[in-house]
Scaffold this active site. Structure first.
Site, mmCIF file in Angstrom:
data_model
loop_
_atom_site.group_PDB
_atom_site.id
_atom_site.type_symbol
_atom_site.label_atom_id
_atom_site.label_comp_id
_atom_site.label_asym_id
_atom_site.label_seq_id
_atom_site.Cartn_x
_atom_site.Cartn_y
_atom_site.Cartn_z
ATOM 1 N N GLU A 79 -6.780 -1.476 -2.067
ATOM 2 C CA GLU A 79 -5.887 -0.506 -1.439
ATOM 3 C C GLU A 79 -6.523 0.108 -0.195
ATOM 4 O OE1 GLU A 79 -2.915 -0.316 -2.169
ATOM 5 O OE2 GLU A 79 -2.803 -1.152 -4.199
ATOM 6 N N ARG A 89 8.350 7.777 -10.836
ATOM 7 C CA ARG A 89 9.575 7.130 -11.297
ATOM 8 C C ARG A 89 9.712 7.247 -12.806
ATOM 9 N NH1 ARG A 89 10.637 2.274 -13.346
ATOM 10 N NH2 ARG A 89 8.494 1.563 -12.996
ATOM 11 N N CYS A 142 -1.888 6.160 -10.110
ATOM 12 C CA CYS A 142 -2.922 5.410 -9.394
ATOM 13 C C CYS A 142 -3.174 6.016 -8.015
ATOM 14 C CB CYS A 142 -2.521 3.945 -9.266
ATOM 15 S SG CYS A 142 -2.653 3.012 -10.809
ATOM 16 N N HIS A 165 -6.117 -2.303 -7.323
ATOM 17 C CA HIS A 165 -5.080 -2.596 -8.311
ATOM 18 C C HIS A 165 -5.285 -4.007 -8.852
ATOM 19 C CE1 HIS A 165 -2.018 0.691 -7.277
ATOM 20 N NE2 HIS A 165 -2.053 0.646 -8.601
#
Length: 212
Positions: A79, A89, A142, A165
């Site tokens: 990342e 979500r 995350c 990830h």
């Protein structure tokens, strides 16, 4: 000292390959003669950063790799950037579901990883393991932990850190009809990322961008 963190299971899964791979990567690094420790963090907003902060104080690492699961991705993702927003979500493991809240009040909009992400990508690709530089860590726990890590490291001399990830494990991928990578391959990649970071002062200047 190298600190690796992985998350507990979430979203109805019974395992989390980020934690399995973090533990195995620490073993691989120790077998190479490097000091390394793995710490499991809760998939909970706020609490995950608290556990990380405590580990930083106890371990005093030079390199920190925080690892999380990104089910559905095909590659291990280095990342690039953490953004200062929580927008969940689904609820976390404590039932929290922040929407459009900052990770750190009055913090900067974003932090960049201080890992040599492109050099790390080249090293992992050379091992035949699918890998990419990712431009988004999402807005769930995350990214929350990634941003928290970089905020904690801000102004801290001699410590580099970032977020990686990993996809579903091979077993999870088969169960969900999604891509998956063996945990051992994930661990090999993570150990390579840590060693490349330790041995690389200046990142490679090669393309790893995206059109969307």
């Amino acid at each position: 000292m190298i600190l690796l963190t992985g998350f507990e299971p979430f979203g109805g899964e019974s395992t989390n390959p980020s934690w399995q791979a973090a533990q195995r990567a620490a073993e691989l690094l120790r077998a190479q003669g490097r000091e390394a420790v793995a710490v499991e963090v809760p998939c909970v907003f706020g609490r995950s950063i608290e556990v990380l902060e405590a580990a930083l104080g106890q371990v005093e690492p030079e390199i920190v790799l925080c690892i999380g699961q990104a089910g559905g991705r095909e590659r291990i993702s280095l990342e690039r950037v953490a953004i200062n927003v929580d927008d969940a979500r689904i609820p976390d493991n404590a039932g929290r579901r922040p929407i459009d809240e900052p990770v750190v009040a009055a913090g900067p909009a974003a932090y960049f990883s201080t890992l040599p992400i492109k050099a790390c990508r080249e090293t992992v690709a050379g091992l035949g393991i699918p890998v990419e530089v990712s431009q988004t860590a999402g807005t769930y726990v995350c990214n929350h932990l990634f941003y928290g890590l970089m905020d904690l490291l801000e102004g801290r001399q001699g410590t580099r850190g970032g977020f990686v990830h990993v996809p579903f494990s091979s077993e999870q991928g088969a169960a969900h009809g999604q891509p998956g990578i063996a945990v051992e391959a994930m661990a090999t990649a993570l150990a390579a990322i840590a060693t490349t970071t330790a041995e690389t002062a200046l990142d490679l200047r090669i393309t790893a961008g995206a059109e969307h």
